[in-house]
Scaffold this active site. Structure first.
Site, mmCIF file in Angstrom:
data_model
loop_
_atom_site.group_PDB
_atom_site.id
_atom_site.type_symbol
_atom_site.label_atom_id
_atom_site.label_comp_id
_atom_site.label_asym_id
_atom_site.label_seq_id
_atom_site.Cartn_x
_atom_site.Cartn_y
_atom_site.Cartn_z
ATOM 1 N N SER A 198 5.303 -6.898 3.426
ATOM 2 C CA SER A 198 5.853 -7.184 4.755
ATOM 3 C C SER A 198 6.629 -8.508 4.748
ATOM 4 C CB SER A 198 4.703 -7.254 5.764
ATOM 5 O OG SER A 198 3.814 -8.275 5.377
ATOM 6 N N GLU B 282 -4.953 -3.791 -1.933
ATOM 7 C CA GLU B 282 -6.402 -3.542 -1.898
ATOM 8 C C GLU B 282 -6.727 -2.262 -1.132
ATOM 9 O OE1 GLU B 282 -4.613 -5.761 -0.396
ATOM 10 O OE2 GLU B 282 -5.569 -6.673 1.356
ATOM 11 N N PHE C 227 0.806 -1.221 0.000
ATOM 12 C CA PHE C 227 0.000 0.000 0.000
ATOM 13 C C PHE C 227 0.834 1.264 0.000
ATOM 14 C CE2 PHE C 227 0.887 -0.021 4.568
ATOM 15 C CZ PHE C 227 1.000 1.339 4.844
ATOM 16 N N GLU D 91 8.845 -3.952 13.209
ATOM 17 C CA GLU D 91 8.707 -2.870 12.233
ATOM 18 C C GLU D 91 7.399 -2.148 12.568
ATOM 19 O OE1 GLU D 91 7.688 -3.871 8.134
ATOM 20 O OE2 GLU D 91 8.904 -2.195 7.437
ATOM 21 N N CYS E 106 9.399 1.985 3.404
ATOM 22 C CA CYS E 106 10.301 0.892 3.765
ATOM 23 C C CYS E 106 11.713 1.407 3.988
ATOM 24 C CB CYS E 106 10.308 -0.171 2.690
ATOM 25 S SG CYS E 106 10.918 0.467 1.140
ATOM 26 N N LYS F 230 -1.235 -7.227 -9.198
ATOM 27 C CA LYS F 230 -2.223 -7.243 -8.112
ATOM 28 C C LYS F 230 -1.795 -6.181 -7.105
ATOM 29 C CE LYS F 230 -3.178 -8.437 -4.365
ATOM 30 N NZ LYS F 230 -3.498 -7.422 -3.314
#
Ligand code: NAD
Length: 511
Positions: free
Chosen positions: A241, A191, A164, A396, A296, A188
């Site tokens: 992740s 979402e 995301f 994290e 990240c 993909k």
């Protein structure tokens, strides 16, 4: 008079406010009956619904990609380059619109989203050099009358599964090289913010990308699992992740697919006693709280060496009231909300946990007035005297929480970083060139900044961490991206010379 309702940027992409799939060059209504909410993080309201693909819908996207592959791989390099140039130009001319779409679903401020699109554009620009990048090798006369050459060919249908936090840039990390190398793609996206991918798919069609070369299926684990098991998908690129990256890598490679799975991070910024304190404090605040820490490559932990700690923490603390938190669409905002309420609450939980575990909370983001609004806001938090045993160091957090670990020496700092299971990015702040060079030599991390807090490589290098930050062999985009999306073929060739032809049953040797 009819009332005109202003539509949000993302609604203009999805048309109806419902997000479907993009297969074979057209919008295909989501038909599984399963869907999920896409929020406006600044208001906390559900802005629209996104359809979650069934296995059959993924199969339809793979079919479209498979059907498009023979013609696309046969398309000349000059024609592909022409299309890539147009893809570059169309993204550039829609930069603001894309940034607004990203901001409206992710929450990050529009200026930051604009930066994301610009960094993604670098990958398309790199891919415009594909004729040069795909040049093979040629060895003449390896044996008498025999030449050997190597060519690189596309893999076929490849899949991309994206997170995301960079809804435009990370898809472009994958798509640019995958398409330039002659593959066709099933993407993909996350979402949580899928509209940027849908908009880019439409823009690329306008740029002349043939239908079926890029397909977007929206969805969750069901779609991902079908991608992982589909026999016609040759390679999977993933960013997300660590637990999911490990799963993707294991599942994809167990089925013989090529896989690169970029994963989570805990990035340390070492500040040596000789560093410029103001420069280091500016960098820590920018890299710790930019995009609400949902990068990240965000700095999660400042490692203060020796007596730099007190003045450095004071300099960081003094800057915090100046960080303007607000909706991403407000040009005054420097930091927007987090992506979902659930994520915001999880991040806030780490501040609570740090208090319980004995750290010193210098600034508590829960005290920000917007924390009590309906939006998913959290102010900036600064936590001092953190130890490696505390949850706020071990996990994290992926939010606007900067932790500080105080160490005595440079060696202690390097040991801390090298003992950490992640190895995505790191930075050192110092005026000592020798110390910086030693750090770059010692540290077990994939991307290193020297007085640069977020060392994301430019598009003509490759991006990737070490240790639990990457599963697979090759980094993403740049030259390693070209390697990932192609396979080598070596041709040994002799042209008929009847004068030298004879039967010889021995194993071929060079002569
Ligand atoms: P995520 O792992 O939750 O989701 C990533 C993708 O995996 C999404 O498309 C999602 O739909 C899918 N997914 C989620 N759960 C799944 C499951 N159980 N099975 C199969 N697929 C599943 O990650 P996120 O929250 O979207 O993104 C944030 C994470 O991504 C952070 O850990 C961050 O460090 C990481 N990240 C890493 C890099 C990098 O280059 N190393 C870059 C950006 C983000």
């Amino acid at each position: 008079m009819a009332q005109v309702t202003e539509r949000t940027p993302a609604e203009r992409v999805s048309g109806t406010g419902r997000i479907d799939h993009w297969i074979g060059g057209r919008t295909v209504p989501a038909s599984s009956g399963r869907h999920g909410p896409v929020y406006d993080p600044a208001t906390g309201q559900v802005a629209r619904e996104v359809g979650f693909a069934s296995a059959e819908e993924v199969d339809a996207a793979v079919r479209a990609a498979r059907d498009a592959f023979p013609a696309w791989r046969a398309t000349s390099l000059s024609r592909r380059t022409e299309i890539l140039f147009r893809m570059r130009n169309i993204i550039e001319s829609h930069r603001e619109e894309l940034a607004r779409v990203v901001s409206s679903e992710h929450g990050k401020v529009e200026s930051d989203a604009f930066g994301e699109v610009s960094r993604g554009l670098e990958n398309v620009e790199f891919a415009c050099g594909i004729p040069n990048l795909l040049k093979g090798g040629f060895s003449e006369q390896v044996s008498t009358g025999i030449d050997v050459y190597q060519i690189r060919q596309p893999l076929g249908v490849v899949a991309g599964i994206t997170p995301f936090n960079f809804p435009a840039m990370v898809p472009l990390w994958m798509l640019s090289n995958a398409i330039a190398c002659g593959n066709t793609v099933v993407l993909k996206p996350s979402e949580k913010d899928p509209s940027a991918s849908m908009l880019m798919a439409r823009l690329f069609q306008q740029a002349g990308l043939p239908d079926g070369v890029l397909n977007v299926v929206n969805g969750d684990k069901v779609a991902v699992d079908r991608i992982l098991e589909h026999p016609d998908i040759s390679a999977v690129s993933f960013v997300g992740s660590t637990p999911i990256a490990r799963y993707i890598y294991e599942q994809a490679t167990a089925r013989g697919k090529r896989c690169q799975a970029l994963a989570g991070a805990k990035n340390h910024m070492v500040v040596l006693p000789d560093a410029d304190i103001d420069m280091a404090a500016d960098a820590a605040v920018s890299a710790g709280y930019g995009s609400a820490g949902e990068r990240c490559m965000a700095i999660a932990t400042v490692v203060a060496v020796g007596d730099v700690a007190d003045p450095l923490i004071e300099a960081i603390r003094a800057r915090l009231p100046g960080v303007k938190v607000g909706p991403g669409s407000d040009p005054e905002s420097q930091m927007g909300p987090l992506v979902t309420r659930e994520h915001r609450d999880r991040v806030a939980g780490y501040v609570e946990g740090a208090v319980r575990q004995g750290a010193t909370v210098v600034a508590d983001g829960r005290e920000h007035e917007l924390y009590r609004s309906d939006g998913f806001f959290l102010g900036v938090s600064l936590i001092d005297h953190v130890t490696p045993a505390m949850d706020c160091y071990r996990d994290e957090i992926f939010g606007p929480v900067l932790t500080v670990v105080r160490v005595r020496t440079y060696e202690d700092a390097v040991r801390l970083i090298n003992d950490n299971p992640w190895g995505n990015g790191t930075a050192i702040f110092t005026r000592d060139g020798g110390a910086a060079r030693q750090f770059q030599f010692d540290v077990t991390v994939g991307m290193v900044g020297i007085n640069v807090p977020i060392p994301v490589p430019v598009g003509y290098y490759s991006f990737g961490g070490w240790k639990s930050s990457l599963f697979g062999d090759l980094h993403m985009y740049g030259p390693e991206g070209v390697q990932f999306y192609t396979r080598a073929k070596v041709v040994t060739s002799r042209w008929p010379d009847p004068g030298t032809s004879k039967v010889d049953l021995g194993f071929p040797r060079t002569r």
